[in-house]
Design an enzyme around this catalytic site. Structure first.
Site, PDB file in Angstrom:
ATOM      1  N   GLY A 182     -37.958 -96.593   3.903  1.00 12.38           N
ATOM      2  CA  GLY A 182     -37.523 -97.662   4.475  1.00 12.38           C
ATOM      3  C   GLY A 182     -36.575 -97.631   5.681  1.00 12.38           C
ATOM      4  O   GLY A 182     -35.779 -96.734   5.661  1.00 12.38           O
ATOM      5  N   VAL A 185     -31.585-101.465   8.301  1.00 17.44           N
ATOM      6  CA  VAL A 185     -30.480-101.046   8.733  1.00 17.44           C
ATOM      7  C   VAL A 185     -29.778 -99.924   7.957  1.00 17.44           C
ATOM      8  O   VAL A 185     -29.282 -99.028   8.182  1.00 17.44           O
ATOM      9  CB  VAL A 185     -29.538-102.152   8.593  1.00 17.44           C
ATOM     10  CG1 VAL A 185     -28.028-101.766   9.259  1.00 17.44           C
ATOM     11  CG2 VAL A 185     -29.876-103.443   9.581  1.00 17.44           C
ATOM     12  N   ILE A 186     -29.877-100.001   6.309  1.00 19.00           N
ATOM     13  CA  ILE A 186     -29.434 -99.075   5.627  1.00 19.00           C
ATOM     14  C   ILE A 186     -29.840 -97.640   5.807  1.00 19.00           C
ATOM     15  O   ILE A 186     -29.605 -96.605   5.794  1.00 19.00           O
ATOM     16  CB  ILE A 186     -29.441 -99.485   4.040  1.00 19.00           C
ATOM     17  CG1 ILE A 186     -28.423-100.575   4.048  1.00 19.00           C
ATOM     18  CG2 ILE A 186     -28.786 -98.226   3.193  1.00 19.00           C
ATOM     19  CD1 ILE A 186     -28.444-101.245   2.665  1.00 19.00           C
ATOM     20  N   GLU A 205     -41.893 -96.035   7.056  1.00 19.63           N
ATOM     21  CA  GLU A 205     -41.731 -97.554   7.104  1.00 19.63           C
ATOM     22  C   GLU A 205     -42.936 -98.031   7.004  1.00 19.63           C
ATOM     23  O   GLU A 205     -43.964 -97.916   7.658  1.00 19.63           O
ATOM     24  CB  GLU A 205     -41.072 -97.963   8.544  1.00 19.63           C
ATOM     25  CG  GLU A 205     -40.972 -99.232   8.997  1.00 19.63           C
ATOM     26  CD  GLU A 205     -40.449-100.187   7.797  1.00 19.63           C
ATOM     27  OE1 GLU A 205     -39.300-100.141   7.279  1.00 19.63           O
ATOM     28  OE2 GLU A 205     -40.882-101.124   7.311  1.00 19.63           O
ATOM     29  N   GLY A 268     -34.602-101.856   0.790  1.00 23.12           N
ATOM     30  CA  GLY A 268     -34.128-103.190   0.446  1.00 23.12           C
ATOM     31  C   GLY A 268     -33.112-103.201  -0.707  1.00 23.12           C
ATOM     32  O   GLY A 268     -33.197-102.349  -1.280  1.00 23.12           O
ATOM     33  N   HIS A 441     -11.684-105.610  33.079  1.00 23.60           N
ATOM     34  CA  HIS A 441     -12.337-104.633  33.717  1.00 23.60           C
ATOM     35  C   HIS A 441     -11.951-103.445  33.526  1.00 23.60           C
ATOM     36  O   HIS A 441     -10.491-103.573  33.751  1.00 23.60           O
ATOM     37  CB  HIS A 441     -12.682-105.079  35.167  1.00 23.60           C
ATOM     38  CG  HIS A 441     -13.289-103.990  36.141  1.00 23.60           C
ATOM     39  ND1 HIS A 441     -14.778-103.691  35.964  1.00 23.60           N
ATOM     40  CD2 HIS A 441     -12.821-103.427  36.953  1.00 23.60           C
ATOM     41  CE1 HIS A 441     -15.018-103.000  36.947  1.00 23.60           C
ATOM     42  NE2 HIS A 441     -13.853-102.642  37.315  1.00 23.60           N
TER      43      HIS A 441
END
Ligand code: FAD
Length: 455
Positions: A182, A185-186, A205, A268, A441
């Site tokens: 997978g 993100v994790i 994936e 997931g 800046h």
């Protein structure tokens, strides 16, 4: 038998923030937590990953320090020491949650909470040997890693060859090789950490790209950068089975086998209400998650569900916001969660952060969008720190409503810049007002200002 104004089951970010806000508002509140205060986020999610990623970043800086005029020899990385450091940070934060509960008068029960029914207007919850009663109940039981039905996965979990985030984040010895199943993100954060400290990492994936719904151009740059860092990717690939020491997957070119030390399940997460006994009061579930409206109400009056257990947007800051909305709702204050302005972040090197519409979602909604892309190299601070950096800011402008509806960043400090972009999207301020905002800046955030001037 103890009576409260509110019982919260689950002490993660959703549950503890809800308790804090409710306690502050004067509600007699009970918080039940069966593992550790702070939940997944503090103990085995957000904080442990960021702590380890920071150590790996320092290591990479030291490895390439001649670039900064620094000479260093025999630079090495002690993963076990980084884990000890991480554990110390986690303990500090968990203690902090305990202190906050005390400060807000919240009664914490370190035990599993189980709904037992309703007596008159009061919900009843068992907390170990105790019975608690309250007219209000908040479910905040979180989520757990999906264990895909792959042959060999259960044996692998039992032997320790296969791990979820929970086990991998506490692993004392660095694996020589790791396969992440997978590329969300994790998986990417863990992959980036281990690749940075010398583990050979492969990400498998199923989809044609990594990082889920992230802007495709950002995904492409992210993957190119990760590949340069030594990570390997197998896309459009399906894991078929696991042996004792290998992962077998298939793609368009056939079946392949990768030998590795460890496998991470990062396919997931799913809402976890097991053990709550929601059936006792008839709380409606959909695909295992508690059904809620925008006020976090469930189908049962007096019961709210917040955070990962409602399956909406599994992020700690979503849980925080949902907690606030639930408390406001019980206090009769008008509030709702607007999921469209919740930012998402990937804390790897480079960082990625997004908020609002993507080009795809804008197209689907029929919005008339102008897309501008400003390279981060327009920022002096970015160049000073990343002379060869290729980060950028993509800004989506709604021509009809004359406001910014999406911002997508890749590059350093993206995670810190995105809340300003979220304010722009949330406020729907016309660009001529946004133009008046002065950015300090030199900062990397100035890239957002540059993008605004490209409109
Ligand atoms: P949780 O944090 O899961 O807490 C639920 C708690 O309820 C748990 O402590 C559990 O023990 C307890 N519980 C469950 N049932 C009962 C019961 N019956 N009785 C008593 N207690 C019970 N999100 C981000 O926003 N940013 C990040 O960087 C990020 N990184 C992550 C990295 C990883 C590796 C993982 C796995 C997740 C990450 N997340 C991140 C997601 C984030 O951790 C979750 O969205 C967040 O923790 C959800 O909060 P919650 O309160 O809903 O649930």
């Amino acid at each position: 038998m103890q009576q409260f104004d509110l019982i919260i089951i689950g002490g993660g970010p959703g549950g503890y923030l809800c308790a804090e806000r409710a306690g502050k508002a004067g509600l007699r509140t009970a918080l039940l937590e069966k593992r550790a205060l702070g939940g997944t986020c503090l103990n085995e999610g957000c904080i442990p990953t960021k702590s380890l990623l920071y150590c790996a970043k320092q290591y990479q800086t030291m490895l390439h320090c001649e670039e900064y005029g620094i000479a260093a020899q025999n630079v090495s990385y002690d993963h076990a020491a980084a884990v000890v450091r991480k554990d110390g940070i986690v303990q500090t934060l968990v203690r902090g949650v305990g202190v906050s509960m005390k400060k807000h008068g919240v009664a914490v029960f370190s035990t599993e909470g189980k709904i037992t029914g309703k007596t008159g207007d009061l919900f009843t919850v068992s907390a170990g040997a105790e019975s608690l009663f309250a007219p209000r109940l908040v479910l905040a039981s979180g989520s757990s890693a999906v264990v895909p039905p792959i042959p060999g996965v259960r044996d692998g979990l039992a032997s320790g060859f296969v791990m979820t985030n929970r086990e991998l984040l506490s692993l004392q010895a660095k694996p020589n090789s790791l396969v992440c199943i997978g590329g969300g993100v994790i998986g990417l954060e863990m992959a980036c950490y281990f690749a940075s400290i010398g583990t050979k990492v492969t990400v498998i994936e199923m989809m044609s790209k990594i990082a889920g719904n992230t802007d495709p151009e950002i995904c492409a740059l992210l993957m190119r950068t990760y590949r340069k860092q030594g990570m390997e990717f197998c896309l459009n690939a399906k894991v078929e089975s696991l042996t004792e020491h290998s992962v077998i997957y298939s793609d368009a070119s056939g079946k392949h086998e990768i030998s590795c030390d460890r496998v991470l399940l990062s396919a997931g997460r799913r809402a976890d209400v097991s053990g709550l006994n929601t059936e006792a009061i008839g709380v409606a579930l959909e695909r295992g998650a508690v059904v809620t409206d925008e006020h976090m109400r469930t189908n049962i009056p007096g019961v709210w569900a917040i955070g990962d257990c409602n399956g909406k947007l599994m992020l700690a800051h979503t849980a925080y916001r949902e907690a606030e909305v639930a408390v406001n709702d019980m206090l009769g204050k008008k509030d709702r969660v607007d999921y469209s302005i919740i930012p998402s972040v990937i804390y790897t090197t480079p960082e990625v952060a997004s908020v609002g519409e993507t080009e795809q979602s804008a197209l689907e909604k029929g919005l008339d969008i102008q897309v501008v892309k400003a390279p981060m190299a327009l920022s002096g601070r970015y160049l000073a720190e990343n002379p060869k950096g290729t980060g950028f800011c993509k800004l989506l402008y709604d021509r009809k409503n004359r406001c910014v509806v999406g911002v997508h960043l890749i590059g350093s400090y993206a995670s810190e810049i995105i809340y300003g972009a979220a304010m722009m999207v949330h406020s729907k301020l016309p660009v001529q007002h946004l133009d008046k905002i002065v950015f300090p800046h030199p900062t990397v955030g100035e890239v957002v200002r540059e993008a605004l001037f490209m409109l």
